[in-house]
Design a protein around this motif. Structure first.
Motif, PDB file in Angstrom:
ATOM      1  N   ALA A  63       0.815  -1.219   0.000  1.00  0.00           N
ATOM      2  CA  ALA A  63       0.000   0.000   0.000  1.00  0.00           C
ATOM      3  C   ALA A  63       0.846   1.267   0.000  1.00  0.00           C
ATOM      4  O   ALA A  63       0.335   2.355  -0.215  1.00  0.00           O
ATOM      5  CB  ALA A  63      -0.939  -0.016   1.216  1.00  0.00           C
ATOM      6  N   ASN A  64       2.144   1.160   0.275  1.00  0.00           N
ATOM      7  CA  ASN A  64       2.970   2.357   0.399  1.00  0.00           C
ATOM      8  C   ASN A  64       4.260   2.233  -0.430  1.00  0.00           C
ATOM      9  O   ASN A  64       5.369   2.326   0.101  1.00  0.00           O
ATOM     10  CB  ASN A  64       3.311   2.615   1.866  1.00  0.00           C
ATOM     11  CG  ASN A  64       2.067   2.897   2.712  1.00  0.00           C
ATOM     12  OD1 ASN A  64       1.488   3.974   2.659  1.00  0.00           O
ATOM     13  ND2 ASN A  64       1.628   1.883   3.469  1.00  0.00           N
ATOM     14  N   ALA A  65       4.093   2.046  -1.678  1.00  0.00           N
ATOM     15  CA  ALA A  65       5.236   1.832  -2.561  1.00  0.00           C
ATOM     16  C   ALA A  65       6.206   3.016  -2.545  1.00  0.00           C
ATOM     17  O   ALA A  65       7.414   2.849  -2.606  1.00  0.00           O
ATOM     18  CB  ALA A  65       4.741   1.570  -3.977  1.00  0.00           C
ATOM     19  N   ASP A  66       5.673   4.240  -2.396  1.00  0.00           N
ATOM     20  CA  ASP A  66       6.533   5.433  -2.366  1.00  0.00           C
ATOM     21  C   ASP A  66       7.531   5.382  -1.234  1.00  0.00           C
ATOM     22  O   ASP A  66       8.709   5.669  -1.401  1.00  0.00           O
ATOM     23  CB  ASP A  66       5.676   6.694  -2.181  1.00  0.00           C
ATOM     24  CG  ASP A  66       4.885   7.003  -3.441  1.00  0.00           C
ATOM     25  OD1 ASP A  66       5.075   6.259  -4.431  1.00  0.00           O
ATOM     26  OD2 ASP A  66       4.109   7.972  -3.390  1.00  0.00           O
ATOM     27  N   GLN A  67       7.012   5.044  -0.073  1.00  0.00           N
ATOM     28  CA  GLN A  67       7.881   5.000   1.114  1.00  0.00           C
ATOM     29  C   GLN A  67       8.935   3.899   0.971  1.00  0.00           C
ATOM     30  O   GLN A  67      10.077   4.054   1.410  1.00  0.00           O
ATOM     31  CB  GLN A  67       7.067   4.755   2.405  1.00  0.00           C
ATOM     32  CG  GLN A  67       6.533   6.025   3.029  1.00  0.00           C
ATOM     33  CD  GLN A  67       5.237   6.497   2.373  1.00  0.00           C
ATOM     34  OE1 GLN A  67       4.799   5.964   1.326  1.00  0.00           O
ATOM     35  NE2 GLN A  67       4.656   7.553   2.949  1.00  0.00           N
TER      36      GLN A  67
END
Lengths: 481, 485
Positions: free
Chosen positions: A435-439
């Motif tokens: 859910a948090n590919a950016d991080q």
């Protein structure tokens, strides 16, 4: 904090009421809190012709205290009369000991928070009788009343050498002394009821100076906290006075706990000549070697011995061992909580940080703890078995304080059992990473700071129950890919 | 039979044989007191009702065959002894109205032996004086010559016994207060070893010296009374735990042959009345005739006894008298504030001699003077005690005059404390050494009785009483003639 270029010098005089059924020189009761003047007899009232007869139990208490303080026991000591007029002093003199006290040249080690220890000399211990109590102006009455219930109650005056250099040391000294007296069961150490009282002789001097400065004597110190605060205040006051070119007078000062200051009671000490002389009503007190030896055998395990044992057997550090051996109750609590082979260091931490903190806040002492030693032991056991994390344990402990329930029940009822299932933790991590590919990209490009964010997210997803070590292991592996 | 002339032992025996009753004996004494006390001022409190009550109880016991040692015998009690429910003032204004809620051990012992209290006898205020002139209640008059002192401080007891107001009376002796009045009144008075009689309940003057004793008209009575009143008391830490012998039973069991009588050369001084000296010589001669030996002994520190006494006694007194502050009992004169109340109560309450000694005592105990006076006096006191111990390696008893002169006139020495103090020159030494001493009548000078003092080793009361008894048997001393008086 005292200015770096000044040094504080303190000596303490502690009056400890000896726990006896009857008074020092009469058969009257010593119980606290009776109706005024009901615990008196002609001897306490100083009536004509009556005579003092020494209570042997007080002698035994003083000798045992002397032995516990590594002191010299004087085989011959002498009772002397200290003569002065005061309405609560019925005979016009106090029977005390003057140039030949029963105990001299002792020493005691105090342990400080920074882990260091310091030896403080005990000048002497002498036996004396207490005076009565004056009560002034009750309600609208412009008269004074005298209650002689205390008159003749046995006291030990324990005088330290001027070896104390900080207010903390003074507090530690009184705490340790109180512990020793309680271990010996010679004094209940209750400062609020006045069964232990303390006067502090305080002076300051420039560092490097070998002569003592002029000292003041501070009275009315009825708690360890007040002793520390009064000494801190008085030291500052003296330094400021000296810096302003004022003279320090040798005087008695009263601690005003409401205002946090010491106030001068000038005029009393300087004028007094107590005209001491040996009391002809009492023969010199001669002790038999056999009695001293017999009393020596009745000494219990004392704080220092307990501390050494805790350090030796449980590998505690000096300060932790000193704190836990500071009272028989805390020592007992500690050893009882260890039952079942708990980790001593962990148990010690829980007692000293969490339990003492909570008790302190609620104004209770350890005998009133809502958490039993067995329950605390159980809680530590749950941590050791990885059933709950240390963090969850704090939540459980809060609950224990409230309900006095067993930790296992709380953990079960609230579903707080730690997640040690690798699969469950891995799933939580995978979900969050997805859910948090950016991080994830951020971390992989070298931003270590975002790692903590991931830990928090996983904990949140598992309601804090994920085993922290396992979480750490898995998260790092997965993030690093 | 003139009941009042009976001795203590004689009366006790007749009571036991039920030839007389305690009530009739007590009434006879009461009559004598009531008719004579106004003149002599021997009693300050007369306990007529209590006496008759006690006498009735004694008669009941006598009737039931439960008589005790001195059952039913009337006794006087120096006003220094606290008597439960009976006014006790030590003849000081400051103890006005003081009725103790406790009994002194000495008086309790006498009541336990069956004694009957007829009253409290006059004395110098707090026992400070040698002529009874410091009493708040006025001086005692000597029944032999009413213009003269009956000595002090136990002057009331001496006069009461000599004048047949009771069979015996208690005294207390700090520097001679039993022996000197006994000599002046022509009676027997014994101060036992320090520690023999409990000091509990005896108003304190100088605690390390005060010792109670018995005053009677003959040696046997004195022995009997002392036996009844003395003994170990756990309430007095300085009392001695040693058995009391049946002093009155063994009086004739002494062989005079070989008895070594010590005569201290320092006691035969120029102030000594030559007629008094002749009386001592005559007494010694009676013994040597029976085979006793005379040994000249030396008590080299004798000249320091009076000064040492007048340092130690006031020092202890000043502290002992601090409790009289107007707060809890006795006289209180309200002042403006606390210190003023103290000042006024004590100023009014104490007489001049007591004040003098309080001031001396405070001076010698004060810092800067303590070592020069008090400490040094204690050292000399030890030397005086050693003098006696040394002397008693060469002799069994010491004979001295009790006083340098017979009873002096009232008013004669009262304005000169030094002259008054010197009157104690022969008695203070034994007090400082804690030794037993007895004064027995030995002759007359100018119509007044003269006593000799016999001193003994510590706890040698029995031996001293035997010597005194032997002396009494060899002497034709005529007691006071009642009709003449």
């Amino acid at each position: 904090m005292l200015r770096q270029d000044y040094e504080l010098v303190v000596g303490l005089e502690v009056h400890a009421q000896v726990s006896t059924q009857s008074k020092l020189f009469s058969g009257s009761s010593t119980a606290f809190g009776a109706e005024p003047n009901t615990q008196t007899c002609p001897i306490d009232l100083g009536m004509p012709g009556v005579l003092p007869v020494l209570n042997d139990k007080v002698v035994e208490a003083a000798v045992r205290t002397g032995l516990a303080l590594n002191a010299h026991i004087n085989k011959t000591s002498v009772f002397a009369r200290k003569n002065y007029f005061y309405p609560d002093l019925p005979k016009g003199y106090q029977i005390s000991q003057y140039d030949l006290p029963i105990v001299e040249h002792g020493r005691m080690t105090v342990d400080l928070e920074d882990g260091s220890s310091k030896e403080i000399g005990i000048t002497r211990i002498h036996i004396e009788e207490d005076a009565g109590k004056s009560v002034h102006d009750i309600g609208d009455e412009k008269v004074s009343h005298v209650d002689l219930n205390r008159a003749g109650v046995p006291l030990m005056e324990i005088v330290s050498e001027p070896d104390i250099r900080t207010a903390e040391e003074a507090g530690a000294y009184v705490k340790k002394l109180r512990a020793i007296l309680r271990f010996l069961e010679v004094c209940d150490g209750n400062m609020e009821q006045g069964s232990m009282r303390c006067d502090a002789n305080v002076s300051v001097r420039k560092r490097g100076e070998t002569k003592f400065g002029t000292r003041t004597e501070i009275k009315n110190l009825n708690s360890i906290r007040n002793i520390v605060r009064a000494i801190e205040y008085e030291a500052e006051r003296q330094v400021e006075a000296i810096e302003n070119g004022e003279k320090i007078y040798q005087e008695t000062r009263l601690w005003d706990a409401g205002k946090n200051i010491t106030r001068s009671m000038r005029g009393k000490e300087n004028a007094h000549d107590y005209r001491y002389f040996p009391d002809p009503d009492l023969l010199p007190l001669r002790l038999k070697e056999d009695d001293i030896e017999a009393w020596k055998k009745t000494l219990p395990e004392l704080p220092d011995q307990l501390k050494d044992r805790f350090m030796r057997d449980y590998s505690l550090n000096n300060y932790d061992a000193a704190v836990l051996s500071g009272s028989r109750e805390s020592a007992r609590f500690f050893e009882a909580a260890l039952e079942g082979g708990r980790d001593p260091k962990l148990v010690a931490n829980w007692i000293m940080v969490e339990l003492f903190g909570a008790l302190n806040k609620s104004g209770k002492d350890i005998t009133e703890s809502p958490v039993s030693p067995a329950q605390l032991g159980q809680l530590v056991g749950l941590i050791e078995k990885n059933t709950i994390s240390g963090k969850i344990a704090k939540t459980v402990f809060e609950e224990m304080l409230q309900s006095s329930a067993d930790p296992e029940e709380i953990v079960k009822a609230k579903g707080l059992v730690q997640i040690t299932d690798t699969g469950a933790i891995e799933k939580a991590i995978d979900d969050i990473m997805a859910a948090n590919a950016d991080q994830v990209a951020d971390f992989r490009s070298g931003n270590e700071r975002v790692y903590g964010w991931f830990v928090g997210q996983v904990m949140k997803a598992t309601q804090g129950k994920a085993n922290p070590a396992m979480l750490n292991d898995l998260l790092r592996k997965k993030l690093q890919g | 039979m003139d009941l009042i002339k009976l001795g203590l032992k004689e009366a006790a025996d007749l009571l036991k044989k039920r030839e007389i009753s305690s009530v009739e004996l007590t009434k006879a004494c009461m009559d004598r007191i009531n008719s004579r006390n106004e003149r002599l001022n021997a009693f300050v409190t007369i306990t007529e009702d209590k006496a008759l009550e006690m006498a009735q109880r004694s008669d009941k016991r006598l009737k039931e065959g439960n008589a005790r040692l001195i059952e039913g015998v009337p006794l006087g009690m120096k006003d220094l002894f606290c008597t439960e429910g009976v006014l006790t003032t030590a003849c000081s204004h400051i103890l006005d109205g003081f009725v103790p809620p406790y009994e002194s051990t000495v008086s309790a012992n006498l009541w336990k032996a069956g004694g009957v209290l007829v009253g409290k006898t006059n004395m110098d205020e707090f026992a400070m004086g040698s002529s009874n002139e410091t009493s708040y209640y006025g001086p005692v008059r000597n029944p032999w010559d009413e213009s003269r002192t009956c000595g002090g401080s136990s002057g009331g007891s001496a006069a009461a016994v000599a004048d047949y107001m009771c069979m015996g009376a208690t005294g207390s002796d700090t520097g001679g207060s039993i022996r000197q009045p006994s000599a002046f009144a022509g009676i027997v008075g014994m101060k036992p070893t320090y520690g023999r009689c409990s000091r509990y309940g005896m108003v304190a003057f100088a605690s390390s010296l005060d010792q109670a004793g018995a005053m009677c008209r003959n040696v046997e009575d004195t022995a009997l009374m002392l036996r009844a009143m003395s003994g170990f008391d756990p309430m007095d830490s300085t009392s001695v735990d040693m058995p009391i012998e049946n002093y009155d039973q063994n009086l004739d069991k002494l062989t005079l042959k070989g008895l070594r009588i010590g005569l201290p050369k320092e006691y035969f001084i120029k102030e000594l009345d030559p007629e008094v000296k002749a009386i001592v010589d005559a007494a010694v001669a009676r013994f040597t005739k029976e085979g006793a030996e005379v040994v000249e002994v030396s008590l080299p520190h004798t000249k320091y006894a009076v000064p040492v006494y007048y340092i130690i006694a006031p020092a202890e007194a000043t502290s002992n008298l601090a409790r009289y502050d107007g707060m809890r009992f006795g006289l209180r004169i309200e002042g403006e504030n606390l210190a003023d109340t103290y000042r006024k109560s004590r100023s009014k309450g104490f007489g001049w001699e007591v004040k003098r000694r309080i001031m001396i005592g405070n001076y010698t105990l004060s810092s800067g003077y303590y070592d020069a006076y008090y400490t040094k006096a204690q050292r000399v006191r030890a030397l005086i005690a050693k003098d006696f111990a040394d002397a008693f390696t060469q002799c069994d008893v010491i004979f001295t005059p009790t006083t340098p002169t017979p009873a002096f006139k009232l008013g004669e020495k009262i304005s000169d404390p030094i002259q008054m103090f010197l009157n104690d020159v022969f008695t203070t030494g034994a007090s400082l050494a804690g030794l037993p001493g007895i004064s027995v009548p030995a002759g007359m000078v100018g119509g007044m009785p003269v006593g000799i003092q016999i001193l003994g080793k510590p706890f040698a009361e029995q031996h001293l009483l035997q010597v005194a008894w032997a002396h009494e048997k060899m002497t034709a001393f005529a007691a006071l003639d009642v009709k003449a008086a």
